[in-house]
Write a protein that holds these residues in place. Structure first.
Motif, PDB file in Angstrom:
ATOM      1  N   THR A   1       0.984  -1.119  -0.191  1.00  0.00           N
ATOM      2  CA  THR A   1      -0.074  -0.043   0.054  1.00  0.00           C
ATOM      3  C   THR A   1       0.685   1.398  -0.030  1.00  0.00           C
ATOM      4  O   THR A   1       2.065   1.217   0.543  1.00  0.00           O
ATOM      5  CB  THR A   1      -0.923  -0.018   1.395  1.00  0.00           C
TER       6      THR A   1
ATOM      7  N   VAL B   1     -11.324   5.635   5.277  1.00  0.00           N
ATOM      8  CA  VAL B   1      -9.967   5.753   4.673  1.00  0.00           C
ATOM      9  C   VAL B   1     -10.150   5.118   3.280  1.00  0.00           C
ATOM     10  O   VAL B   1     -11.291   4.612   2.880  1.00  0.00           O
ATOM     11  CB  VAL B   1      -9.278   4.831   5.297  1.00  0.00           C
TER      12      VAL B   1
ATOM     13  N   ARG C   1      -0.458  12.841   3.732  1.00  0.00           N
ATOM     14  CA  ARG C   1      -0.130  13.670   4.813  1.00  0.00           C
ATOM     15  C   ARG C   1       0.679  13.137   5.845  1.00  0.00           C
ATOM     16  O   ARG C   1       1.582  13.465   6.659  1.00  0.00           O
ATOM     17  CB  ARG C   1      -1.633  14.123   5.550  1.00  0.00           C
ATOM     18  N   GLN C   2       0.221  11.787   6.392  1.00  0.00           N
ATOM     19  CA  GLN C   2       0.843  10.864   7.364  1.00  0.00           C
ATOM     20  C   GLN C   2       2.157  10.225   6.806  1.00  0.00           C
ATOM     21  O   GLN C   2       2.807   9.698   7.754  1.00  0.00           O
ATOM     22  CB  GLN C   2      -0.208  10.099   7.909  1.00  0.00           C
TER      23      GLN C   2
ATOM     24  N   VAL D   1       1.051   6.168   8.505  1.00  0.00           N
ATOM     25  CA  VAL D   1      -0.289   5.544   8.265  1.00  0.00           C
ATOM     26  C   VAL D   1      -0.370   4.133   8.565  1.00  0.00           C
ATOM     27  O   VAL D   1      -1.283   3.577   8.966  1.00  0.00           O
ATOM     28  CB  VAL D   1      -0.845   6.178   6.987  1.00  0.00           C
ATOM     29  N   LYS D   2       0.685   3.309   8.117  1.00  0.00           N
ATOM     30  CA  LYS D   2       0.734   2.039   8.343  1.00  0.00           C
ATOM     31  C   LYS D   2       0.505   1.543   9.566  1.00  0.00           C
ATOM     32  O   LYS D   2       0.327   0.218   9.492  1.00  0.00           O
ATOM     33  CB  LYS D   2       1.888   1.405   7.374  1.00  0.00           C
TER      34      LYS D   2
ATOM     35  N   ASN E   1       2.085   5.273   0.724  1.00  0.00           N
ATOM     36  CA  ASN E   1       1.983   6.145   2.139  1.00  0.00           C
ATOM     37  C   ASN E   1       1.110   7.063   1.641  1.00  0.00           C
ATOM     38  O   ASN E   1       0.572   7.513   0.745  1.00  0.00           O
ATOM     39  CB  ASN E   1       3.759   6.948   2.285  1.00  0.00           C
ATOM     40  N   ASP E   2       0.535   7.934   2.961  1.00  0.00           N
ATOM     41  CA  ASP E   2      -0.441   8.584   2.931  1.00  0.00           C
ATOM     42  C   ASP E   2       0.050  10.012   2.459  1.00  0.00           C
ATOM     43  O   ASP E   2       1.287  10.450   2.925  1.00  0.00           O
ATOM     44  CB  ASP E   2      -1.245   8.521   4.196  1.00  0.00           C
TER      45      ASP E   2
ATOM     46  N   PHE F   1      -6.418   1.251   1.411  1.00  0.00           N
ATOM     47  CA  PHE F   1      -5.942   1.236   3.098  1.00  0.00           C
ATOM     48  C   PHE F   1      -7.110   0.413   3.606  1.00  0.00           C
ATOM     49  O   PHE F   1      -6.744  -0.542   4.289  1.00  0.00           O
ATOM     50  CB  PHE F   1      -5.968   2.504   3.647  1.00  0.00           C
TER      51      PHE F   1
ATOM     52  N   SER G   1     -11.597   5.306  11.596  1.00  0.00           N
ATOM     53  CA  SER G   1     -11.086   4.826  10.419  1.00  0.00           C
ATOM     54  C   SER G   1     -11.904   4.143   9.176  1.00  0.00           C
ATOM     55  O   SER G   1     -11.905   4.506   7.939  1.00  0.00           O
ATOM     56  CB  SER G   1      -9.662   3.915  10.664  1.00  0.00           C
TER      57      SER G   1
END
Length: 247
Positions: free
Chosen positions: A47, A201, A52-53, A57-58, A49-50, A205, A192
């Motif tokens: 997956t 989400v 923003r995070q 996020v993971k 990366n977000d 994710f 979430s």
């Protein structure tokens, strides 16, 4: 063959429970391994990366399932405690006792992973946020519940008092699970997984997250069945020791 609903109570018989749980355990153990390994590999390695995070996020693939099962374990203990108080089935009391350490560990994982996520996102390892505080109190209730079992020698008296404690602690389990719905000033982010498309989400994710939740659920069932069977065997052993001493 059709079995009536009343047959559910047949599983309160320790022999029936041991036979049924022995047949079910290999299957739920395999499902736990399949869902957990598959979900975590999917979530952590396949997956993105977000935006923003970033990669933090993971941590939801561990934090969210652990937090869900932390409160779900308490609700399972509540149901088992009510069965004990109303119908006096010993297997239900032992199942509640067996679930407590498992729920406590899930709560600890939720607190730890939440702190690891919160430090880069909030700039702090911990905040006295109402939802976080309720979750911490739930963890303390788990410790108190287990300590009460160990402190009382009479098993039936221990089951009675821990069942009452479970009823009281349910307040904090409910707050931990549902505060986000009525506590708008909470620092904790929204759910979430939600029916609201704007809060939920992204699917990339969500799918591995649901797989991990399934893995944590089957892991909980596996551990509780193993521990309940151990408690039943310990109860039988103690009964035999008492009989031998009286002979």
């Amino acid at each position: 063959m059709f079995r009536p609903m009343s047959s559910f109570w047949e599983y309160a018989n320790p022999r029936r429970f041991m036979a049924t749980s022995g047949a079910v355990l290999p299957w739920v153990t395999a499902l736990a391994a399949l869902f957990l390994i598959g979900g975590l590999i999917w979530g952590f390695f396949f997956t993105p990366n977000d935006f923003r995070q970033g990669s933090t996020v993971k941590i939801i693939y561990i934090h969210v399932p652990a937090a869900i099962m932390a409160t779900s374990a308490w609700f399972m203990m509540l149901a088992a405690s009510l069965i004990w108080l109303i119908r006096r089935h010993h297997v239900s009391a032992l199942a509640a006792k067996a679930a407590a350490p498992v729920g406590m560990v899930f709560t600890l994982i939720g607190l730890f992973t939440g702190a690891v996520w919160g430090q880069p996102m909030w700039g702090s390892w911990w905040e006295w946020d109402p939802r976080l505080t309720a979750f911490l109190i739930l963890f303390l209730f788990y410790l108190g519940y287990m300590a009460l079992w160990e402190a009382i020698e009479n098993p039936d008296a221990a089951a009675d008092l821990t069942s009452v404690l479970c009823l009281v602690g349910t307040v904090f389990a409910v707050i931990s699970r549902y505060a986000i719905l009525f506590w708008n000033q909470s620092l904790h982010q929204g759910a979430s997984l939600s029916m609201d498309a704007e809060e939920n989400v992204a699917d990339v994710f969500a799918y591995p997250l649901w797989t991990c939740i399934g893995g944590f659920f089957f892991l909980f069932v596996t551990l509780v069945l193993y521990r309940t069977r151990t408690e039943i065997r310990a109860r039988r052993l103690n009964a035999l020791i008492v009989q031998e001493r009286m002979a």
